[in-house]
Design a protein around this motif. Sequence first.
Motif, PDB file in Angstrom:
ATOM      1  N   GLU A 146       0.829  -1.203   0.000  1.00  0.00           N
ATOM      2  CA  GLU A 146       0.000   0.000   0.000  1.00  0.00           C
ATOM      3  C   GLU A 146       0.864   1.253   0.000  1.00  0.00           C
ATOM      4  O   GLU A 146       0.580   2.222  -0.718  1.00  0.00           O
ATOM      5  N   ALA A 198       2.498   1.645  -3.488  1.00  0.00           N
ATOM      6  CA  ALA A 198       1.503   2.034  -4.488  1.00  0.00           C
ATOM      7  C   ALA A 198       1.072   3.479  -4.290  1.00  0.00           C
ATOM      8  O   ALA A 198       0.862   4.214  -5.260  1.00  0.00           O
ATOM      9  N   ARG A 199       0.939   3.912  -3.037  1.00  0.00           N
ATOM     10  CA  ARG A 199       0.463   5.271  -2.748  1.00  0.00           C
ATOM     11  C   ARG A 199       1.544   6.316  -3.009  1.00  0.00           C
ATOM     12  O   ARG A 199       1.261   7.393  -3.541  1.00  0.00           O
ATOM     13  N   LEU A 216       2.147  -0.068 -11.111  1.00  0.00           N
ATOM     14  CA  LEU A 216       1.194  -1.132 -10.834  1.00  0.00           C
ATOM     15  C   LEU A 216       0.775  -1.826 -12.118  1.00  0.00           C
ATOM     16  O   LEU A 216       0.558  -1.188 -13.154  1.00  0.00           O
ATOM     17  N   TYR A 234      -5.001  -2.585  -5.264  1.00  0.00           N
ATOM     18  CA  TYR A 234      -4.738  -1.359  -4.519  1.00  0.00           C
ATOM     19  C   TYR A 234      -6.026  -0.620  -4.192  1.00  0.00           C
ATOM     20  O   TYR A 234      -6.170  -0.058  -3.096  1.00  0.00           O
ATOM     21  N   ARG A 280      -6.653   0.210  -0.393  1.00  0.00           N
ATOM     22  CA  ARG A 280      -6.772   1.603   0.028  1.00  0.00           C
ATOM     23  C   ARG A 280      -8.084   1.839   0.760  1.00  0.00           C
ATOM     24  O   ARG A 280      -8.117   2.526   1.802  1.00  0.00           O
TER      25      ARG A 280
END
Length: 293
Positions: A14, A17-18, A61, A69, A73
């Motif tokens: 996470e 990805a963020r 991604l 994700y 999220r």
Amino acid sequence: MRQLPPLAAVRAFEAVARTGSVTRAAEELFRTHGAISRHLRLLHEHAGVALFEKDGTGLRLTQAGSEFYVAVRSVFDQLEQAYGRLAQQARGPGLHVACSATFAMRWLVPQLAMFYRAHPDIRIRLSMTSAREMRSEGADLLLAWDLSGYTDADRRRAIALAPVTFAAVCTPQYAKLLPRKRTRIAHEYTSSAWDQWEAKTGRSVARGDTLAFPHTHLCIEAALSGLGVALVEQRLIAREMREGRLVAPFGAVAFDGGLCALPAAGRILPPHADAFIEWLRSSLAGTPLSAPS
């Protein structure tokens, strides 16, 4: 038995990805770059599908990763909000209130001592937001005067607190200029305020250039510096009006809607929210709407 992936690996996924970066994710989670990379490999092996692919010197991604994700999220957001409420309950009775930074600094915080004297067991947690990002952010109540960007359902849930009265203000010296030479000071995200002012008064008091700022307190400071005419709710400039540093030679106008408290959707308000709302109504009504010029 729940079939869950390794949660530490999901947390690393996470964060990468963020933030879009293994390095930034490692810094945020206080782990090494190698540890985050190992978590990503573990999650890849556990899921049996690649979640990232190389993109130059970085990662992006995959389709499967993007879909995962979105779910992660959402779950993390819900977990963060629920844990925040749990921690707040553990600290005792409290209320999470979101409002603009200017309203908090210039009116709410200076008045809170009176609320605490009447309700010593209730604590107010403030989240200060800009008009651009005016949303509850997990708060129990959002305080705002302009709900035009909200849904009809939100506006129906809004609790009226007090009328709002806006004055076009400037320094005494600046007021002597001709309208065509005056600069309009506007808020970048509530520019409709000037439209409403002119529609209600039929007057254009500043016909020169326009200066725009993202926060009301910056508009006030610009007016105090003699840069132009600002349109401000009178409670926020009561002191400057009393001291004569700002004047309202063009008058003041009550705007539509008024200040409202918007409860968070899908949640029951804490029992002590009623006490805070009633205190707000009483205190706002006791603040003079027409400060002397």
